[in-house]
Write a protein that holds these residues in place. Structure first.
Motif, PDB file in Angstrom:
ATOM      1  N   LYS A 162     -37.490 -29.702 -29.670  1.00 13.49           N
ATOM      2  CA  LYS A 162     -38.366 -28.871 -30.908  1.00 13.49           C
ATOM      3  C   LYS A 162     -39.562 -28.795 -30.296  1.00 13.49           C
ATOM      4  N   ILE A 163     -40.258 -29.229 -29.946  1.00 13.33           N
ATOM      5  CA  ILE A 163     -41.433 -29.259 -28.963  1.00 13.33           C
ATOM      6  C   ILE A 163     -41.637 -27.929 -28.044  1.00 13.33           C
ATOM      7  N   ALA A 164     -40.629 -28.299 -27.170  1.00 17.25           N
ATOM      8  CA  ALA A 164     -40.783 -26.821 -26.316  1.00 17.25           C
ATOM      9  C   ALA A 164     -40.243 -25.974 -26.497  1.00 17.25           C
ATOM     10  N   LEU A 165     -39.463 -25.625 -27.821  1.00 11.59           N
ATOM     11  CA  LEU A 165     -38.763 -24.303 -28.302  1.00 11.59           C
ATOM     12  C   LEU A 165     -40.221 -23.704 -29.103  1.00 11.59           C
ATOM     13  N   SER A 166     -41.474 -24.643 -29.278  1.00 13.15           N
ATOM     14  CA  SER A 166     -42.815 -23.296 -30.468  1.00 13.15           C
ATOM     15  C   SER A 166     -43.216 -22.514 -28.517  1.00 13.15           C
ATOM     16  N   THR A 167     -43.258 -22.494 -27.152  1.00 12.82           N
ATOM     17  CA  THR A 167     -43.726 -22.533 -26.586  1.00 12.82           C
ATOM     18  C   THR A 167     -42.368 -21.956 -25.334  1.00 12.82           C
ATOM     19  N   GLN A 168     -41.439 -22.183 -25.407  1.00 11.20           N
ATOM     20  CA  GLN A 168     -41.094 -21.453 -24.868  1.00 11.20           C
ATOM     21  C   GLN A 168     -39.372 -20.987 -26.115  1.00 11.20           C
ATOM     22  N   GLU A 169     -37.991 -20.067 -24.838  1.00  8.88           N
ATOM     23  CA  GLU A 169     -37.743 -18.868 -25.845  1.00  8.88           C
ATOM     24  C   GLU A 169     -36.312 -20.239 -25.740  1.00  8.88           C
ATOM     25  N   GLU A 170     -36.200 -21.060 -24.736  1.00  5.59           N
ATOM     26  CA  GLU A 170     -34.651 -21.959 -24.835  1.00  5.59           C
ATOM     27  C   GLU A 170     -35.678 -22.911 -23.816  1.00  5.59           C
ATOM     28  N   TYR A 171     -34.320 -24.412 -24.493  1.00  2.26           N
ATOM     29  CA  TYR A 171     -34.456 -25.515 -23.480  1.00  2.26           C
ATOM     30  C   TYR A 171     -33.282 -25.765 -23.280  1.00  2.26           C
ATOM     31  N   HIS A 172     -33.267 -26.679 -21.504  1.00  2.00           N
ATOM     32  CA  HIS A 172     -32.181 -27.676 -21.296  1.00  2.00           C
ATOM     33  C   HIS A 172     -32.586 -28.679 -22.203  1.00  2.00           C
ATOM     34  N   LEU A 173     -31.761 -29.521 -22.264  1.00  2.00           N
ATOM     35  CA  LEU A 173     -32.053 -31.111 -23.287  1.00  2.00           C
ATOM     36  C   LEU A 173     -30.345 -31.561 -22.247  1.00  2.00           C
ATOM     37  N   VAL A 174     -30.900 -32.224 -21.492  1.00  2.00           N
ATOM     38  CA  VAL A 174     -30.406 -33.455 -21.159  1.00  2.00           C
ATOM     39  C   VAL A 174     -30.087 -34.749 -21.323  1.00  2.00           C
ATOM     40  N   LEU A 175     -29.337 -35.687 -21.624  1.00  2.00           N
ATOM     41  CA  LEU A 175     -29.148 -36.860 -21.615  1.00  2.00           C
ATOM     42  C   LEU A 175     -28.421 -37.947 -21.304  1.00  2.00           C
ATOM     43  N   PRO A 176     -28.562 -37.508 -20.162  1.00  3.18           N
ATOM     44  CA  PRO A 176     -27.018 -38.330 -19.184  1.00  3.18           C
ATOM     45  C   PRO A 176     -26.859 -40.201 -19.945  1.00  3.18           C
ATOM     46  N   PHE A 177     -25.682 -40.132 -19.343  1.00  8.65           N
ATOM     47  CA  PHE A 177     -24.805 -41.895 -19.885  1.00  8.65           C
ATOM     48  C   PHE A 177     -24.969 -41.754 -21.660  1.00  8.65           C
ATOM     49  N   ILE A 178     -24.808 -40.798 -22.344  1.00 11.13           N
ATOM     50  CA  ILE A 178     -25.622 -41.535 -23.312  1.00 11.13           C
ATOM     51  C   ILE A 178     -24.146 -41.784 -24.829  1.00 11.13           C
ATOM     52  N   ALA A 179     -22.701 -41.809 -23.329  1.00 11.44           N
ATOM     53  CA  ALA A 179     -21.372 -42.546 -24.540  1.00 11.44           C
ATOM     54  C   ALA A 179     -20.628 -42.427 -23.398  1.00 11.44           C
ATOM     55  N   GLU A 180     -19.754 -43.577 -23.553  1.00  9.32           N
ATOM     56  CA  GLU A 180     -18.015 -43.843 -22.117  1.00  9.32           C
ATOM     57  C   GLU A 180     -17.081 -43.339 -23.372  1.00  9.32           C
ATOM     58  N   LYS A 181     -15.936 -42.722 -22.894  1.00 11.58           N
ATOM     59  CA  LYS A 181     -15.117 -42.234 -22.933  1.00 11.58           C
ATOM     60  C   LYS A 181     -13.879 -42.671 -21.625  1.00 11.58           C
TER      61      LYS A 181
END
Length: 365
Positions: free
Chosen positions: A35-54
């Protein structure tokens, strides 16, 4: 934003992260960063590794969020701020053209959509002359300095505060010659600059009335019992007299610390009684924006009866019935938005139908 990320991950991986506290904590942090990043740039690449396991394999949340999508997600929330703006202007007796400057307060005002929305609705560009993240705490610090007399209103700065809710008493009103019980008589309207002292004079209800019970409420409903009860006291020793001859003066004094001093005085004798109330600790009923009730689940079923009731409200009806009608309409809309049980909705609908049926001979509904 969090809901969008949850749904996107569930659609892609078939896993629901909403019950995983650790994953939700990371998701919340990631959504805030996005949200904060999108206030100053047009897009944001969000990466959250190892957030779950399957099936023994780690999964990551990997998504590019564009500003346009984010604005679409928050559009309704931004637009819902228009009603409080209109209420604030109305309470202050101002029009849009009377505003000198728009100061942004709070981190979310950095969002470009918020700024463009305000500029469009208010006709001028908003400003961030003070850091939006610090504006509230800076104001609180100044107010604390004034309260502690470390700052002088005459030499340093003057900050005015207002009473956030209407304060008043329960009375018996009269429509024609008929008494209307549980009526609310405001003494200090909301948004009145404080400190303030206001008073009203009322008459006795019956012949030879010896005492009066003064009940104090906080809120804006026309029915006293729908508001928040603050306290009560008894004023005794009223001289024998026909009804309405003896007068009772009720004085409200509200200070900057949220302390309400209520005094009742028998005008003819000067005898008085009172109560001191701490209003800042009173838990007010959460305000619900009723403007979007039509979007609530199941609202279609009740649109007809609500429209019919609103038409009746615009016509000349008994003021006592008008109060009941107005409250029932609001209660039904509120119940729809809060997704109350079916039984609650049907009970409110039945009450509304009965009231409209009673009005059929008086007006065209």
């Amino acid at each position: 934003m969090i809901d969008y990320l949850l749904n996107t991950f569930k659609e892609k991986e078939g896993l629901d992260l909403s019950k995983d506290r650790r994953a939700m904590a990371r998701l919340k942090e990631g959504a805030e960063t996005c949200k904060i990043a999108l206030s100053t740039q047009e897009e944001y690449h969000l990466v959250l590794p190892f957030i779950a396991e399957k099936e023994g394999s780690p999964l990551a949340l990997d998504i590019v969020v564009k500003r346009g999508l984010f604005e679409e997600l928050i559009g309704d929330l931004v637009e819902s701020s228009l009603k409080p703006i209109e209420v604030a202007l109305g309470d202050a007796g101002l029009e849009r053209k009377d505003i000198d400057i728009i100061l942004m307060v709070g981190g979310s005002t950095r969002i470009p959509l918020v700024q463009s929305f305000l500029e469009k609705e208010l006709g001028q560009k908003p400003h961030s002359l003070v850091d939006p993240d610090l504006a509230v705490v800076m104001g609180a610090a100044l107010q604390a300095g004034i309260i502690n007399r470390e700052l002088s209103p005459e030499d340093d700065i003057l900050i005015t505060d207002v009473c956030p809710y209407t304060l008043g008493v329960e009375v018996v009103d009269f429509i024609g010659n008929f008494p209307v019980f549980d009526a609310y008589s405001p003494i200090i309207p909301r948004n009145t600059t404080i400190p303030v002292t206001r008073e009203e004079i009322y008459g006795t209800m019956v012949d030879n009335q010896e005492k009066v019970e003064i009940k104090v409420y906080q809120g804006d409903y026309r029915k006293a019992s729908k508001n928040n009860f603050l306290g009560k006291f008894i004023l005794e020793g009223i001289p024998p007299a026909p009804s309405f001859k003896e007068k009772i003066k009720i004085r409200f004094t509200y200070d900057i610390n949220g302390i309400l001093q209520v005094e009742g005085v028998i005008v003819s004798t000067g005898k008085e009684a009172g109560i001191s109330i701490e209003t800042t600790g009173v838990e007010m009923e959460k305000e619900v924006d009723l403007s979007n009730w039509k979007k609530a689940p199941g609202a279609r079923k009740y649109k007809g009866i609500i429209r019919r009731a609103e038409r009746a409200l615009k016509q000349e009806v008994d003021p006592a019935i008008q109060i009941d009608l107005d409250e029932l309409i609001k209660d039904l809309k509120r119940a729809l938005i809060q997704q109350e049980d079916k039984e609650v909705l049907e009970d409110l609908e039945e009450e509304l139908v009965d009231l409209l049926y009673d009005l059929e001979e008086e007006i065209d509904v």
